[in-house]
Design a protein around this motif. Structure first.
Motif, short mmCIF file in Angstrom:
data_model
loop_
_atom_site.label_atom_id
_atom_site.label_comp_id
_atom_site.label_asym_id
_atom_site.label_seq_id
_atom_site.Cartn_x
_atom_site.Cartn_y
_atom_site.Cartn_z
N ARG A 136 29.79 -4.53 52.44
CA ARG A 136 30.53 -3.29 52.16
C ARG A 136 29.66 -2.30 51.40
N ASP A 137 28.87 -2.78 50.45
CA ASP A 137 28.05 -1.88 49.64
C ASP A 137 26.89 -1.28 50.42
N ASP B 151 44.18 14.92 46.93
CA ASP B 151 44.82 13.90 46.09
C ASP B 151 44.15 12.54 46.28
N LEU B 152 43.81 12.21 47.52
CA LEU B 152 43.18 10.91 47.80
C LEU B 152 41.81 10.80 47.13
N VAL B 153 41.06 11.91 47.14
CA VAL B 153 39.75 11.91 46.48
C VAL B 153 39.93 11.72 44.98
N ARG B 154 40.88 12.42 44.40
CA ARG B 154 41.11 12.32 42.95
C ARG B 154 41.64 10.95 42.55
N GLN B 155 42.32 10.27 43.48
CA GLN B 155 42.81 8.92 43.21
C GLN B 155 41.73 7.87 43.41
N GLY B 156 40.59 8.25 43.96
CA GLY B 156 39.50 7.31 44.19
C GLY B 156 39.63 6.53 45.48
N LYS B 157 40.63 6.81 46.30
CA LYS B 157 40.79 6.10 47.56
C LYS B 157 39.79 6.59 48.61
N VAL B 158 39.35 7.82 48.47
CA VAL B 158 38.45 8.46 49.43
C VAL B 158 37.35 9.16 48.64
N ARG B 159 36.12 9.10 49.15
CA ARG B 159 35.00 9.76 48.47
C ARG B 159 34.78 11.19 49.00
N TYR B 160 34.77 11.34 50.33
CA TYR B 160 34.55 12.63 50.96
C TYR B 160 35.52 12.78 52.13
N ILE B 161 35.73 14.02 52.56
CA ILE B 161 36.62 14.27 53.70
C ILE B 161 35.87 15.05 54.77
N GLY B 162 36.31 14.88 56.02
CA GLY B 162 35.66 15.56 57.13
C GLY B 162 36.65 15.91 58.21
N SER B 163 36.21 16.73 59.16
CA SER B 163 37.02 17.14 60.29
C SER B 163 36.39 16.61 61.58
N SER B 164 37.17 16.68 62.66
CA SER B 164 36.67 16.26 63.97
C SER B 164 37.28 17.15 65.04
N SER B 165 36.44 17.57 65.98
CA SER B 165 36.88 18.38 67.12
C SER B 165 37.50 19.71 66.70
N TYR B 166 36.98 20.31 65.64
CA TYR B 166 37.41 21.63 65.19
C TYR B 166 36.59 22.71 65.89
N PHE C 230 33.44 -7.31 56.66
CA PHE C 230 33.18 -7.09 55.24
C PHE C 230 33.48 -8.34 54.42
N ALA C 231 34.56 -9.03 54.78
CA ALA C 231 35.01 -10.19 54.00
C ALA C 231 34.01 -11.35 54.03
N LYS C 232 33.08 -11.31 54.97
CA LYS C 232 32.05 -12.35 55.01
C LYS C 232 31.10 -12.27 53.82
N SER D 170 45.04 1.90 56.28
CA SER D 170 43.63 1.72 56.66
C SER D 170 42.88 0.91 55.61
N LEU D 171 43.11 1.21 54.34
CA LEU D 171 42.44 0.46 53.27
C LEU D 171 42.77 -1.03 53.36
N LYS D 172 44.03 -1.34 53.65
CA LYS D 172 44.44 -2.74 53.76
C LYS D 172 43.75 -3.41 54.94
N ARG D 173 43.75 -2.73 56.09
CA ARG D 173 43.11 -3.34 57.27
C ARG D 173 41.61 -3.51 57.07
N LEU D 174 40.99 -2.55 56.42
CA LEU D 174 39.54 -2.58 56.22
C LEU D 174 39.13 -3.51 55.07
N GLY D 175 40.08 -3.91 54.26
CA GLY D 175 39.78 -4.82 53.16
C GLY D 175 38.88 -4.21 52.11
N THR D 176 39.10 -2.94 51.82
CA THR D 176 38.27 -2.24 50.84
C THR D 176 39.15 -1.38 49.95
N ASP D 177 38.60 -0.96 48.80
CA ASP D 177 39.39 -0.13 47.89
C ASP D 177 39.08 1.35 48.03
#
Length: 347
Positions: A77-78, A147-162, A70-72, A115-122
């Motif tokens: 990122r967009d 809370d993360l969605v309301r803070q703007g850190k995450v747009r959507y949430i999902g599950s895996s292997s449910y 992304f940093a390139k 994760s946000l720090k490692r991914l270099g995104t907001d």
């Protein structure tokens, strides 16, 4: 590349998702960047990762590689719908710190910032729980994700292997308590692993969720790598005994199925890989299939499947080889297994 709606969200995503689990442990940063460039150039706009990828002492390395890509710049990122996951223990190897894994509110809040720090995104477009949190009330998990969605850190949430029942419970709690709802489910699905057709896929469709299936080649079984009389070596940590011991009856049945599928693919003018991936994304309940190339050649082998529509005759022939809803070797299912663990049975 074809695009489709991600469940009931407003996102348009490619039918193939770039899975990045090999980036770091098997594919170095330079080659990983080249694969991401090629995938984006081919129209893949959906990348999937997890905080634990990199594994062992290098947990988090995969997210760092994506962040350096992304940093390139160049609007990377967009252009990408970015998905990552939380659950696995991120404490340093050899350390057994409690509260550094799974789905407590404490760990989720810690993990997303890392994760946000490692991914270099907001922000993360899709933040998924990697496995069900059997020791955490799902309302706590959903509350923290909300809370993360309301803070703007995450747009959507999902599950895996449910399992189907876990999907329903999470959807009900979200509505009952006015929390964000899981908009996607990520289950295993391939010609050899069709268990989700019986319950998970219908449940996901009823709730308007997107379905992002992983392992369309069933751990390499449908790549042509594992064939009868191929002389494959013994199972290893990377190839668990129950799934790859060629002498077991269940895996012998998989070998028989692969031989028949290889003949079918040749008659249809397809490679076995193309047949396998096209089968997955041809299912009306599947949004996208996650592919996990380790090399550029593997990426190129996956790409044609995005534009293949299998005929009814071919789909019928597949059903004759592996019946709908059947997983040839049940250990290949990685969802809903908690209830069948030894300590959960009646005996």
């Amino acid at each position: 590349m074809k695009y489709t709606q991600l469940g009931r969200t407003g996102l348009k995503v490619s039918r193939l998702v770039l899975g990045t689990m090999n980036f770091g442990p098997q594919t170095d940063e330079t080659d990983s960047h080249a694969i991401m460039d090629a995938a984006l150039g081919a129209g893949i706009n959906f990348f999937d990762t997890a905080n634990v990828y990199g594994w062992g002492e290098n947990k988090g390395r995969t997210e760092e590689i994506i962040g350096s890509w992304f940093a390139k710049g160049g609007g990377r990122r967009d252009k990408v719908v970015l998905a990552t996951k939380v659950y696995g223990n991120m404490a340093a190897d050899g350390e057994a710190w409690p509260n550094h894994d799974k789905l407590s509110a404490l760990n989720i809040r810690r993990a997303v910032d890392a994760s946000l720090k490692r991914l270099g995104t907001d922000h993360i477009d899709l933040y998924q729980v990697h496995r069900p949190g059997h020791d955490t009330d799902v309302s706590e998990t959903l509350g923290a994700l909300t809370d993360l969605v309301r803070q703007g850190k995450v747009r959507y949430i999902g599950s895996s292997s449910y399992s189907g029942s876990q999907i329903v419970e999470a959807q009900w709690i979200s509505r009952e308590r006015h929390l964000e709802r899981f908009v996607t489910e990520q289950p295993p699905y391939s010609i050899l692993v069709r268990g989700i057709e019986e319950d998970v896929l219908p449940t996901v469709r009823r709730h308007g969720m997107g379905t992002l299936t992983y392992s369309p080649l069933s751990g390499g079984w449908l790549s042509g790598r594992y064939r009868k009389n191929a002389g494959e070596g013994p199972a290893s940590a990377a190839r668990p005994q129950a799934r790859f011991d060629m002498s077991t009856p269940a895996n012998q049945r998989k070998l028989d199925a692969v031989e028949q599928l290889a003949v079918l693919a040749e008659k249809a003018g397809l490679s076995l890989i193309e047949l396998a991936v096209a089968f997955v994304i041809n299912h009306p309940g599947v949004t996208s299939a996650i592919i996990g190339p380790r090399t550029m050649e593997q990426l190129e082998a996956f790409l044609p499947a995005a534009d293949i529509t299998l005929s009814s005759d071919v789909l019928d022939a597949i059903d004759e080889i592996v019946a709908p809803g059947v997983t040839v070797n049940p250990v290949d299912n990685s969802y809903g297994d908690f209830e069948l663990r030894t300590d959960q049975r009646r005996r």
